[in-house]
Design a protein around this motif. Structure first.
Motif, PDB file in Angstrom:
ATOM      1  N   GLY A 660      42.451  35.898  33.534  1.00 48.70           N
ATOM      2  CA  GLY A 660      42.511  36.829  32.415  1.00 48.70           C
ATOM      3  C   GLY A 660      42.175  38.251  32.830  1.00 48.70           C
ATOM      4  O   GLY A 660      42.808  39.210  32.378  1.00 48.70           O
ATOM      5  N   MET A 661      41.187  38.396  33.694  1.00 46.19           N
ATOM      6  CA  MET A 661      40.820  39.735  34.178  1.00 46.19           C
ATOM      7  C   MET A 661      41.904  40.311  35.067  1.00 46.19           C
ATOM      8  O   MET A 661      42.181  41.518  35.026  1.00 46.19           O
ATOM      9  CB  MET A 661      39.492  39.666  34.937  1.00 46.19           C
ATOM     10  CG  MET A 661      38.272  39.607  34.032  1.00 46.19           C
ATOM     11  SD  MET A 661      38.151  41.027  32.901  1.00 46.19           S
ATOM     12  CE  MET A 661      37.983  42.386  34.057  1.00 46.19           C
ATOM     13  N   GLN A 662      42.534  39.466  35.877  1.00 43.05           N
ATOM     14  CA  GLN A 662      43.668  39.958  36.667  1.00 43.05           C
ATOM     15  C   GLN A 662      44.770  40.472  35.747  1.00 43.05           C
ATOM     16  O   GLN A 662      45.372  41.521  35.997  1.00 43.05           O
ATOM     17  CB  GLN A 662      44.222  38.828  37.546  1.00 43.05           C
ATOM     18  CG  GLN A 662      43.345  38.412  38.701  1.00 43.05           C
ATOM     19  CD  GLN A 662      43.998  37.309  39.514  1.00 43.05           C
ATOM     20  OE1 GLN A 662      45.214  37.297  39.721  1.00 43.05           O
ATOM     21  NE2 GLN A 662      43.194  36.352  39.966  1.00 43.05           N
ATOM     22  N   TYR A 663      45.014  39.726  34.695  1.00 47.50           N
ATOM     23  CA  TYR A 663      46.044  40.113  33.731  1.00 47.50           C
ATOM     24  C   TYR A 663      45.677  41.437  33.067  1.00 47.50           C
ATOM     25  O   TYR A 663      46.522  42.331  32.923  1.00 47.50           O
ATOM     26  CB  TYR A 663      46.184  39.005  32.690  1.00 47.50           C
ATOM     27  CG  TYR A 663      47.224  39.264  31.638  1.00 47.50           C
ATOM     28  CD1 TYR A 663      48.573  39.111  31.917  1.00 47.50           C
ATOM     29  CD2 TYR A 663      46.860  39.660  30.353  1.00 47.50           C
ATOM     30  CE1 TYR A 663      49.538  39.336  30.954  1.00 47.50           C
ATOM     31  CE2 TYR A 663      47.820  39.894  29.389  1.00 47.50           C
ATOM     32  CZ  TYR A 663      49.150  39.727  29.688  1.00 47.50           C
ATOM     33  OH  TYR A 663      50.098  39.962  28.732  1.00 47.50           O
ATOM     34  N   ARG A 664      44.433  41.552  32.660  1.00 51.62           N
ATOM     35  CA  ARG A 664      43.977  42.797  32.024  1.00 51.62           C
ATOM     36  C   ARG A 664      44.138  43.989  32.960  1.00 51.62           C
ATOM     37  O   ARG A 664      44.619  45.058  32.562  1.00 51.62           O
ATOM     38  CB  ARG A 664      42.513  42.646  31.596  1.00 51.62           C
ATOM     39  CG  ARG A 664      41.873  43.923  31.076  1.00 51.62           C
ATOM     40  CD  ARG A 664      40.423  43.667  30.696  1.00 51.62           C
ATOM     41  NE  ARG A 664      39.610  44.864  30.881  1.00 51.62           N
ATOM     42  CZ  ARG A 664      38.291  44.900  30.781  1.00 51.62           C
ATOM     43  NH1 ARG A 664      37.614  43.792  30.510  1.00 51.62           N
ATOM     44  NH2 ARG A 664      37.635  46.032  30.975  1.00 51.62           N
ATOM     45  N   ASN A 665      43.726  43.813  34.225  1.00 56.59           N
ATOM     46  CA  ASN A 665      43.731  44.937  35.162  1.00 56.59           C
ATOM     47  C   ASN A 665      45.121  45.283  35.692  1.00 56.59           C
ATOM     48  O   ASN A 665      45.415  46.462  35.939  1.00 56.59           O
ATOM     49  CB  ASN A 665      42.802  44.623  36.345  1.00 56.59           C
ATOM     50  CG  ASN A 665      41.341  44.588  35.932  1.00 56.59           C
ATOM     51  OD1 ASN A 665      40.925  45.274  34.996  1.00 56.59           O
ATOM     52  ND2 ASN A 665      40.548  43.768  36.608  1.00 56.59           N
ATOM     53  N   LYS A 666      45.974  44.275  35.851  1.00 56.96           N
ATOM     54  CA  LYS A 666      47.267  44.529  36.490  1.00 56.96           C
ATOM     55  C   LYS A 666      48.420  44.697  35.511  1.00 56.96           C
ATOM     56  O   LYS A 666      49.432  45.327  35.847  1.00 56.96           O
ATOM     57  CB  LYS A 666      47.586  43.398  37.469  1.00 56.96           C
ATOM     58  CG  LYS A 666      46.652  43.377  38.678  1.00 56.96           C
ATOM     59  CD  LYS A 666      47.085  42.348  39.708  1.00 56.96           C
ATOM     60  CE  LYS A 666      46.194  42.402  40.947  1.00 56.96           C
ATOM     61  NZ  LYS A 666      46.636  41.452  41.991  1.00 56.96           N
ATOM     62  N   VAL A 667      48.297  44.133  34.293  1.00 57.67           N
ATOM     63  CA  VAL A 667      49.389  44.217  33.322  1.00 57.67           C
ATOM     64  C   VAL A 667      49.047  45.160  32.172  1.00 57.67           C
ATOM     65  O   VAL A 667      49.864  46.002  31.781  1.00 57.67           O
ATOM     66  CB  VAL A 667      49.754  42.819  32.776  1.00 57.67           C
ATOM     67  CG1 VAL A 667      50.844  42.920  31.713  1.00 57.67           C
ATOM     68  CG2 VAL A 667      50.190  41.904  33.910  1.00 57.67           C
ATOM     69  N   LEU A 668      47.839  45.040  31.619  1.00 61.02           N
ATOM     70  CA  LEU A 668      47.474  45.848  30.454  1.00 61.02           C
ATOM     71  C   LEU A 668      46.965  47.236  30.833  1.00 61.02           C
ATOM     72  O   LEU A 668      47.319  48.227  30.190  1.00 61.02           O
ATOM     73  CB  LEU A 668      46.421  45.119  29.619  1.00 61.02           C
ATOM     74  CG  LEU A 668      46.765  43.698  29.159  1.00 61.02           C
ATOM     75  CD1 LEU A 668      45.644  43.141  28.281  1.00 61.02           C
ATOM     76  CD2 LEU A 668      48.091  43.672  28.411  1.00 61.02           C
TER      77      LEU A 668
END
Length: 699
Positions: A660-668
């Motif tokens: 989830g944090m990867q998603y937050r940092n790389k996509v959002l």
């Protein structure tokens, strides 16, 4: 020497990064002079720094603020235009435009947002008028040739800029040129006339549908299978006939629930003939005018113009994508259609299967095959429990903390304000409002509005993003709790994905904040996150938020909902592809016989389902006139990349906070600071693929 030079470059990059956004910290003093406006800007949620939007202005305050916004905007554009050619530089050309954009967004939203939510009719009307004035003013500013020439002169000098600042300058130039500022004066005049005529025709197309008031008359026996509350809502004639209008509020439930095939056919025919003659003429004129405008702007056709700023980039890429998807879905669609034909044969005998039967028998098949009692299912989704579950899921997955702000200034007592913090550092990331319940005068759909952009201020601090999520759920009463349909739960979860996309963005420029990504990417993050609603591990958690008793959703229901997600996906996607292909074809042409095109295209896509005589879905297809023309493909396009992200990363491990944090940092977090394909590549670690979408949709 090399180390020292590198450090000097790093210092220069840092200075430019801060100067790049140049957002004024003391907005009320620098951006808009006058004690009156300063007073307005102080009317915000007291004790909660960072919220600059005003959510409770009176009608007169809205109009006053609109006038001041326009005055300041003109002042900045005049000052940029007046810069002598030999004095042009980043600080006197780019910085003023960047800070104007950053500081005025929340001021404009303070004026125009109330039309969607205010309980006061006077305020809503003032907001509509303010939006009209601001839109007209912004259109004039966007056509300032003198400003374009100065910006173009700066860009041509090739001054060193950090990547985001360079992207901002390139976007400024491209925006001006897409409006025709690099064309001759006579061409610009013609382009402006075409734009005005196109807007007029689009408004007339929409008005025709809004004002159309035709209705059909039926007996009770014609509407067997319709829910009692639907029948009770219908007006009656003096002789007891039931009046059914041909707008979606009536046609959609009848085509889904009515057991009488003849009734469905009459309704489907009437639906397909809505505004047929008048809107066909309008659509065909629009096609020709859009083509002419695109040619004057230097493009081969309108689709090429519309797609230049999208992920897809070219009409060829879109047509290739749609034709591939249609081919991939054909095998599934044929099998699905046969199942529906078998059901109709069992219920109605040997009468032929038509487009009027599609929704009804898909619904019948889903009820039979999945055994879902939708009335009973709703009791697992009390609106308050769903809200708590949704907030907790997003917090845990993305490393966020949501705190309800007590005593915040809001536009209605039902509205709540939440602050958003990083769960580890406790850094303040932004705010969001939740406005969930139906009331008179409120916008009628579930959606998200960005109210304040996140970006860097001139002093190096960050302006916090603010968003609002709007819905129209029924409010629970003491003895009458409100429950959501599962489809509403999915929509709620999807829309909140837009909220966190806006809040988690870390762009430096307002122009690249949150939801400013390419239009054919903006739905991807939310579509990826809505997939959680179909996963047992997430669904079962909702029971722990029910107020009465812990009621986990049974395993068999979770499995059925997961299967239902894929049900008749081939046919449903084919329906979408039909309109997307129609949209793309008409916008790569200068003149089209839309009736002939639709009649030719329909059987090629919807194999085995005949088109009803004298019908066309195009004349009531609002996407063709509400800003999505030549980009209707984007919804299917988004599903492909959302499926790739979800299956590749989250399937089987959906609540993994590290992912989830990867998603937050790389996509959002990037917002629109990078191209969407680069964002996807960073997250996936490879080029995006259709494989997951094909496996999900054809299995």
């Amino acid at each position: 020497m090399e180390v020292k030079a590198k450090r000097n470059d790093e210092k220069k990059m840092k200075r430019q990064s801060v100067a790049a956004v140049a957002v004024v910290g003391a907005a009320a003093i620098v951006l808009i002079a006058g004690r009156a406006l300063l007073s307005l800007l102080r009317r915000r949620s007291k004790g909660y720094p960072g919220i600059k939007i005003c959510v409770n202005l009176t009608a007169s305050e809205i109009l006053n603020l609109a006038d001041r916004i326009m005055a300041k905007s003109k002042q900045i554009y005049d000052s940029v235009a007046a810069v002598p050619p030999n004095k042009v530089c980043y600080s006197n050309v780019i910085v003023p435009l960047a800070e104007l954009e950053a500081e005025q967004f929340h001021l404009v939203q303070s004026c125009v947002f109330p039309r969607m939510v205010s309980p006061s009719k006077d305020v809503r009307e003032a907001s509509i008028e303010a939006e009209r004035r601001i839109d007209a003013h912004n259109l004039n500013c966007s056509m300032r040739e003198d400003v374009y020439r100065v910006v173009k002169l700066f860009a041509a000098r090739g001054e060193w800029l950090d990547p985001e600042a360079r992207r901002y300058v390139n976007h400024l130039v491209k925006d001006f040129e897409r409006r025709g500022l690099n064309a001759t004066s006579s061409r610009r005049t013609e382009i402006e006339w075409l734009k005005a005529r196109i807007k007029e025709l689009c408004n007339t197309f929409v008005c025709n549908l809004s004002e159309e008031n035709c209705y059909l008359l039926f007996k009770d026996s014609d509407l067997v299978g319709m829910p009692s509350d639907f029948l009770e809502s219908l007006d009656k004639t003096e002789d007891g006939m039931l009046k059914v209008n041909i707008k979606p509020i009536h046609t959609y439930p009848i085509l889904k629930h009515c057991k009488v095939g003849a009734t469905r056919k009459v309704v489907a025919s009437a639906k397909g003939q809505r505004c047929l003659e008048e809107n066909t003429l309008i659509l065909e004129e629009l096609i020709n005018l859009r083509y002419k405008m695109a040619r004057l702007l230097g493009y081969s056709n309108y689709a090429e113009y519309a797609l230049e700023t999208q992920m897809a980039r070219t009409p060829f890429k879109v047509m290739e994508f749609l034709e591939d998807e249609s081919r991939i879905m054909s095998e599934s669609a044929v099998k699905e259609l046969q199942r529906l034909k078998d059901l109709k044969r069992q219920e109605e005998g040997e009468s032929p299967f038509g487009m009027e039967d599609l929704q009804y028998y898909m619904h019948q098949a889903e009820e039979r095959e999945f055994g879902i009692n939708y009335k009973e299912l709703r009791h697992y989704f009390p609106v308050e429990s769903v809200t708590q579950w949704l907030l907790r899921t997003y917090q845990d997955l993305l490393g966020l903390k949501f705190d309800r702000v007590q005593g915040a200034e809001v536009w209605h007592p039902d509205v709540c304000l939440y602050s958003v913090l990083d769960s580890v550092s406790n850094e303040s990331l932004g705010y969001f409002y939740i406005d969930l319940y139906l009331r008179d005068g409120k916008y009628g759909h579930t959606c998200v509005f960005p109210l304040q952009d996140g970006c860097l201020l001139r002093n190096g601090t960050r302006q916090l993003p603010v968003a609002a999520i709007i819905a129209n759920f029924s409010k629970s009463e003491q003895d009458n709790p409100s429950f959501l349909r599962f489809s509403e739960v999915v929509t709620y979860f999807h829309e909140f994905g837009h909220v966190v996309h806006h809040i988690c963005s870390r762009a430096s420029f307002s122009k690249f904040s949150g939801l400013r990504v390419e239009n054919d990417f903006v739905e991807v993050p939310s579509q990826m996150l809505e997939s959680l609603c179909y996963e047992s591990a997430a669904l079962k958690l909702i029971g722990s938020f029910c107020k009465d008793i812990y009621r986990p959703i049974p395993d068999e229901i979770c499995i059925a909902l997961k299967r239902k997600q894929k049900a008749f996906y081939g046919l449903k996607t084919k329906e979408k592809i039909l309109m997307c292909l129609f949209d793309q074809i008409i916008h790569t042409s200068d003149k089209v016989d839309t009736k002939a095109l639709f009649e030719d295209l329909y059987p090629k896509v919807m194999v085995g389902i005949p088109l009803l005589d004298r019908t066309s879905l195009a004349t009531s297809f609002l996407h063709l006139v509400t800003g999505n023309e030549a980009t209707c493909y984007r919804y299917i396009w988004s599903e492909v990349f959302a499926a790739d992200m979800f299956v590749s990363k989250f399937e089987g491990d959906i609540l993994n906070s590290s992912l989830g944090m990867q998603y937050r940092n790389k996509v959002l977090a990037p917002g629109a600071t990078k191209d969407a394909f680069a964002i996807l590549h960073d997250f996936l670690g490879r080029e995006p693929s259709k494989e997951a979408f094909m496996r999900r949709s054809t299995s």
